[in-house]
Every structure is written in C-alpha cells, then in structure tokens.
Design a protein around this motif. Structure first.
Motif: not given
Length: 341
Positions: A279, A293, A297, A303
């Motif tokens: 990630g 986020d 994403n 991730k």
C-alpha cells in the motif's frame, strides 16, 4: 555535563520539537511577528493570533517556505525561543544534540541551511544531524525503512507535498511539489472572490477547508463567512457551499494523483509490486480531509494507509532515531559528512 537530544520538524505552518526521554514538547505555529522591521513582537502561536489583524508597523511571516528555510535569521529567532520553552540551555558545558528533518528533493545548499540554523545559534554544539523527512515520517508510522521491500510515502503538508519511494534505508526517487494545504486556502479565497464578490482572509479560508472540505463532492453543506465586499468595500457576508471548497481543492488532489502515477510508471517493476502489496502510506496535515482515502483508493487502485496522527509522524520518527541512534546512524548526515562540505 551530558547534553540532551532534540528533534525539530520545521514545517511551513507548524514547528514541532521532540525531546529525548520526554516526547513531543513543543507544537506551535512557525510564525514570527516583526515590529518596526527589527523588533520581535511575537513568535509561534502568539504571532498566529495576530495574523491578519496587525497594523502596518508589524509584519508577520513564515520563515519556512516551499519546504525550505527562506529566512534563516527569523527561523533562528523562532527556534531559539521555542527551544527555551522546553528547557533547552546554552553554554560551553551543555553539549546538546539536534536532529532536523529535511525534505529529500531539495538542493545541497538548502539542506546546509538546516545545519547553519543550529551551528550559528547560541547553542554551542557540533552535534547537528539532518534526516531526510520521508524516512523520519515512515519511522514515525512504525514502518521498517530498512526492509528490502519497497514502500511509498506521501507527505501532504501545508506548503509542500513530497512523494517518495523508499527501500533498504535509502530513497529511490522523491518528488517535492510546491503545493499543499495553503494552495487550497489560496484557491478558496480566489473562488469566494469570483463567485460571491467577497474578499476573505487565509484564516477564514482555513476555516472553510476544515468545516466543508471533503474529497467526495455533493455533501450539500454550507457555512456563512464574513469579509469585504469587492464592489462597495464594506463589510459583508456570504453563504459558501461545500461544492466551492471541493472545486478549490480538486486540482491539487488530482495533481498528487498524477504525480504518484508518474512515479509508479518509472520505478522498477519489483518495487511497484512491493507498493501494490504493502500500500501507499499517507501523512501530513492535509490528509485530514474527510474521505481522502476513498478518493485515492479509487483513483490509484492501490491500498492506501493513512497515519492516525499525520501532523506528528515526522517528529515522532526523529524521536525513534534519537532513542535508537546506533541502529539508525546510517540514516543521518552530520555537519562533517562530505556531502555537505
């Protein structure tokens, strides 16, 4: 007499100081108010309270701009004042050590300024070390920077955004964008002026960003703000929607996404695989924007991991290095290192 250890994270808007054995001891605005061009009127949070309210005789500024020290004399005054607040003493017998976080993607001259900040101050010491900021930020989030696996960390600050790929304790590539939270504030001021014919200040723009900022548009919220009418010049007010705030930040956010994609395309495939597996780590105050986020994403299809305390990642990483100096000696550069001579 044995000296103490201090870690300094000199941000565009905030300065944080970590003292070995005590933790985070100072967290204040990195600002200074100068009266009549030479007298210090206020420093830190006191200067911020005066910001946008001062007479012509007082000038308030940030000694750090675009991620580097722009005014070393004023930065020296700020640092000395705030170090005194946490009990840092001067004198021949007090040989303190200082660890300073420095952006990776800056020139050697700009890095040298961090050494000069302490070397030319009242603190009588040669124990001055700089640590590349992305490494410190990663350590502050308990990431093993010495791992053979590659990782990417994105530091979204007030004045800059630094995107870095790290592996085996070194930096593979780092890109410093001279945009950040302050860029969003300036854009909010401009759009409020264009759409509502109202002039607002940076503090009001920051308030709108914190209250209405959202990485996913369409929340349907608004706030009333006060300012100066562009046409009449009189005090006035306007109802500002969250759509305006999103419009103010979207160009910046998409620029970050584009830069991450460009870096991913240029690094070796093995490192790309590591990043997909582990990630992308995000830190810095601008990551506090809600739903960020989800946006990253969806845009990056990787991730994303967000720091729980993004404003403290770097300075806590300095604390890790200070507490385990022998383990992380190879991550620091001293005044004597050839790279800075």
């Amino acid at each position: 007499m044995a000296g103490r250890k201090y870690g300094l994270d000199l941000g565009t808007m905030n300065i944080r100081i970590f003292q070995g054995g005590h933790g985070l001891v100072v967290y204040e605005k990195n600002m200074i108010a100068i009266q009549r061009k030479k007298e210090v009127a206020a420093i830190g949070n006191d200067a911020f309270e005066m910001y946008e309210r001062t007479p012509a005789s007082i000038v308030i500024s940030n000694p750090v701009r675009d991620g580097v020290i722009a005014d070393i004399n004023n930065m020296n005054k700020v640092a000395e004042t705030l170090l005194k607040k946490c009990g840092c003493t001067t004198g021949f017998m007090r040989n303190n050590s200082f660890y300073l976080a420095v952006p990776s993607d800056v020139t050697e001259v700009e890095k040298r300024a961090y050494f000069d900040l302490i070397a030319h101050s009242a603190y009588n010491t040669h124990n001055i070390f700089v640590v590349e900021k992305p490494l410190a930020a990663a350590l502050g989030e308990n990431v093993d920077v010495k791992s053979k696996k590659g990782m990417m960390i994105v530091d979204m600050g007030a004045g800059t955004t630094e995107i870095t790929v790290i592996t085996m304790g070194g930096i593979v590539v780092s890109k410093l964008l001279k945009v950040g939270g302050n860029t969003i504030n300036a854009s909010i001021c401009q759009l409020v002026k264009e759409r509502h014919h109202l002039v607002i200040g940076d503090k009001t723009a920051e308030y709108l960003k914190l209250e209405l900022g959202h990485a996913i548009p369409g929340q349907g919220r608004s706030k009333t703000v006060f300012g100066r009418d562009v046409i009449t010049g009189l005090p006035s007010k306007a109802e500002v929607s969250d759509h305006l705030v999103f419009d103010s930040m979207k160009n910046y956010l998409f620029q970050v996404v584009r830069t991450i994609r460009n870096i991913m395309e240029t690094i070796p495939p093995e490192l790309s695989g590591d990043i997909i597996e582990n990630g992308i780590y995000f830190t810095g105050g601008t990551t506090l924007i809600p739903e960020l986020d989800r946006l990253f994403n969806a845009s990056l299809r990787v991730k994303v991991v967000f720091a729980p305390k993004p404003l403290e990642s770097t300075v806590r990483g300095l604390g890790v290095i200070m507490d385990h100096a022998s383990d992380y000696k190879d991550l620091t550069f001293s005044l004597r290192d050839a790279a800075f001579e």
